[in-house]
Design an enzyme around this catalytic site. Structure first.
Site, PDB file in Angstrom:
ATOM      1  N   CYS A   1       0.853  -1.185   0.000  1.00  0.00           N
ATOM      2  CA  CYS A   1       0.000   0.000   0.000  1.00  0.00           C
ATOM      3  C   CYS A   1       0.890   1.236   0.000  1.00  0.00           C
ATOM      4  O   CYS A   1       2.065   1.159   0.344  1.00  0.00           O
ATOM      5  CB  CYS A   1      -0.929   0.018   1.210  1.00  0.00           C
ATOM      6  SG  CYS A   1      -2.262   1.230   1.029  1.00  0.00           S
TER       7      CYS A   1
ATOM      8  N   CYS B   1      -0.047   4.170   1.650  1.00  0.00           N
ATOM      9  CA  CYS B   1      -0.396   5.149   2.694  1.00  0.00           C
ATOM     10  C   CYS B   1       0.690   5.353   3.745  1.00  0.00           C
ATOM     11  O   CYS B   1       0.780   6.419   4.340  1.00  0.00           O
ATOM     12  CB  CYS B   1      -1.723   4.805   3.348  1.00  0.00           C
ATOM     13  SG  CYS B   1      -1.725   3.254   4.240  1.00  0.00           S
TER      14      CYS B   1
ATOM     15  N   LYS C   1     -12.250  -4.786   1.655  1.00  0.00           N
ATOM     16  CA  LYS C   1     -11.716  -3.978   2.756  1.00  0.00           C
ATOM     17  C   LYS C   1     -12.592  -2.743   2.904  1.00  0.00           C
ATOM     18  O   LYS C   1     -12.794  -1.994   1.949  1.00  0.00           O
ATOM     19  CB  LYS C   1     -10.273  -3.573   2.450  1.00  0.00           C
ATOM     20  CG  LYS C   1      -9.715  -2.618   3.497  1.00  0.00           C
ATOM     21  CD  LYS C   1      -8.253  -2.322   3.262  1.00  0.00           C
ATOM     22  CE  LYS C   1      -7.762  -1.300   4.261  1.00  0.00           C
ATOM     23  NZ  LYS C   1      -6.344  -1.001   4.088  1.00  0.00           N
TER      24      LYS C   1
ATOM     25  N   LYS D   1     -11.911  -7.683   5.615  1.00  0.00           N
ATOM     26  CA  LYS D   1     -11.310  -6.842   6.657  1.00  0.00           C
ATOM     27  C   LYS D   1     -12.206  -5.661   6.953  1.00  0.00           C
ATOM     28  O   LYS D   1     -12.641  -4.993   6.013  1.00  0.00           O
ATOM     29  CB  LYS D   1      -9.959  -6.347   6.147  1.00  0.00           C
ATOM     30  CG  LYS D   1      -9.221  -5.458   7.081  1.00  0.00           C
ATOM     31  CD  LYS D   1      -7.993  -4.915   6.412  1.00  0.00           C
ATOM     32  CE  LYS D   1      -7.390  -3.886   7.338  1.00  0.00           C
ATOM     33  NZ  LYS D   1      -6.291  -3.195   6.721  1.00  0.00           N
TER      34      LYS D   1
HETATM   35  C1  PBG Z   1      -3.449   0.193   4.773  1.00  0.00           C
HETATM   36  C2  PBG Z   1      -3.810  -0.707   5.879  1.00  0.00           C
HETATM   37  C3  PBG Z   1      -4.588  -0.387   6.994  1.00  0.00           C
HETATM   38  C4  PBG Z   1      -4.660  -1.531   7.766  1.00  0.00           C
HETATM   39  C5  PBG Z   1      -3.933  -2.520   7.119  1.00  0.00           C
HETATM   40  N1  PBG Z   1      -3.431  -2.002   5.942  1.00  0.00           N
HETATM   41  C6  PBG Z   1      -5.151   0.896   7.441  1.00  0.00           C
HETATM   42  C7  PBG Z   1      -6.038   1.690   6.624  1.00  0.00           C
HETATM   43  O1  PBG Z   1      -6.570   1.262   5.601  1.00  0.00           O
HETATM   44  O2  PBG Z   1      -6.236   2.831   7.034  1.00  0.00           O
HETATM   45  C8  PBG Z   1      -5.421  -1.639   9.054  1.00  0.00           C
HETATM   46  C9  PBG Z   1      -4.994  -2.730   9.977  1.00  0.00           C
HETATM   47  C10 PBG Z   1      -5.497  -2.614  11.361  1.00  0.00           C
HETATM   48  O3  PBG Z   1      -6.309  -1.734  11.719  1.00  0.00           O
HETATM   49  O4  PBG Z   1      -5.077  -3.457  12.170  1.00  0.00           O
HETATM   50  N2  PBG Z   1      -2.199  -0.016   4.282  1.00  0.00           N
END
Ligand code: PBG
Length: 322
Positions: free
Chosen positions: A120, A122, A195, A248
């Site tokens: 990802c 981010c 997700k 998720k």
């Molecule tokens: C983004 C990502 C997120 C999580 C896993 N990969 C956060 C988001 O989408 O803001 C969340 C995992 C968690 O809350 O344990 N790369």
């Protein structure tokens, strides 16, 4: 033919009887532990909102992975905390980036552990969004290039599985093409297919330092009320070449884990996310709930719903008592 012929309590009379008729089992091999890797040496920086979890430098991550391997846990999933973030997420696809170096170090020490990488943008963008920001939106197709580049550098470093979590359209196909073009035809893709734009990610964003600086992720992550759409996302990801699918978060989406299990023939994973983990810890700290029991009960419910694999911050704690 009901009572008094049938007395369901007969099979609940003792521990051994309950064990004999148990339908759902937990095995450490089904767990994947998320780990946050940061720069430095001997760094162990606890995450205040996630008891027992920490950002760790590569040396500490390797030690952690040795322990994870010895507990029989299925694998780890790595999240990178780079020291430098920019508009183009460049550290995410730097072959010498933090995650890429961590993979090499772990694979050199832990031969049996499955190393998965979260793919990802981010954690690597200065604005915290999962792709290239244009105006007030995230540009889908440019973001795909960065994701595919990142996935390739992970595979080159030795990652066993890449797991895209950005929710851009077409990322599985883009990653598959990039991997295949470079000869990594055997690297599986574990897609975070369904997700949701969930508030349960709150503690993770502190852990990964990835809170969006403006707006939110609702223009790319899924809207929580939509189940049919989740099935479509999964179908599309399978068509694009995903090997495994993920739902998720887990506990608020058990219906979708079940639906995915019945509909798709591939391994289904579920991510018990940070908010689920921290919420149980917080209630236990207040003395309102028994932590060990709620941990096992929640993990069992995810398996009962149909998940083959559970990504969970409880992986080590649960493996120790199983
Ligand atoms: C983004 C990502 C997120 C999580 C896993 N990969 C956060 C988001 O989408 O803001 C969340 C995992 C968690 O809350 O344990 N790369």
């Amino acid at each position: 033919m009901a009572f008094p012929i049938h007395r369901k309590r007969r099979l609940r009379a003792s521990d051994s009887m309950r064990r004999l008729v148990r339908e759902t089992w937990l095995e450490p091999a089904q767990f994947v532990l998320p780990l946050f890797v940061c720069e430095g040496n001997n760094v162990y920086k606890p995450i205040s909102s996630m008891p027992g979890q920490a950002q760790m430098s590569i040396d500490r991550i390797v030690a952690e992975c040795r322990e994870v391997e010895s507990l029989g846990i299925g694998g780890v999933i790595l999240f990178g905390i780079p020291s430098h973030k920019d508009e183009t997420a460049s550290e995410g696809y730097n072959p010498g980036g933090i995650v890429q170096r961590a993979i090499r170090a772990i694979k050199a020490e832990c031969k049996k552990l499955v190393v998965i990488t979260d793919v990802c943008n981010c954690e690597y963008t200065s604005h915290g969004h999962c792709g290239k920001v244009v105006g007030n939106d995230v540009d889908n197709d440019q973001s795909l290039v960065w994701l595919a580049d990142a996935a390739l550098t992970h595979a080159q470093a030795g990652a066993d599985i890449v797991a895209p979590s950005d929710m851009m359209d077409g990322r599985v196909a883009a990653i598959r093409a990039r991997l295949d073009g470079a000869g990594f035809t055997n690297t599986p893709i574990f897609s975070y297919a369904a997700k949701f734009a969930s508030c349960f990610y709150g503690p993770f964003r502190e852990a990964a330092e990835s809170t969006p600086q403006f707006g939110d992720r609702r223009s790319y992550q899924m809207d929580p009320p939509n189940a049919r759409e989740a099935m479509h996302e999964m179908e599309l990801d399978l068509e694009e070449g995903a090997d495994m699918l993920m739902v998720k978060p887990a506990m608020a989406y058990l219906d979708l884990i079940r639906a995915a299990r019945e509909r798709f023939p591939v391994p289904i994973g579920a991510y018990q996310v940070s908010g689920e983990f921290s919420m149980m810890h917080a209630a236990a700290e207040k003395g309102w709930i028994d932590l060990e029991r709620v941990m096992i009960e929640s993990l069992t419910s995810i398996r009962r719903a149909g998940a083959d694999i559970i990504l969970t911050y409880f992986a080590k704690d649960a493996a120790r008592i199983l």
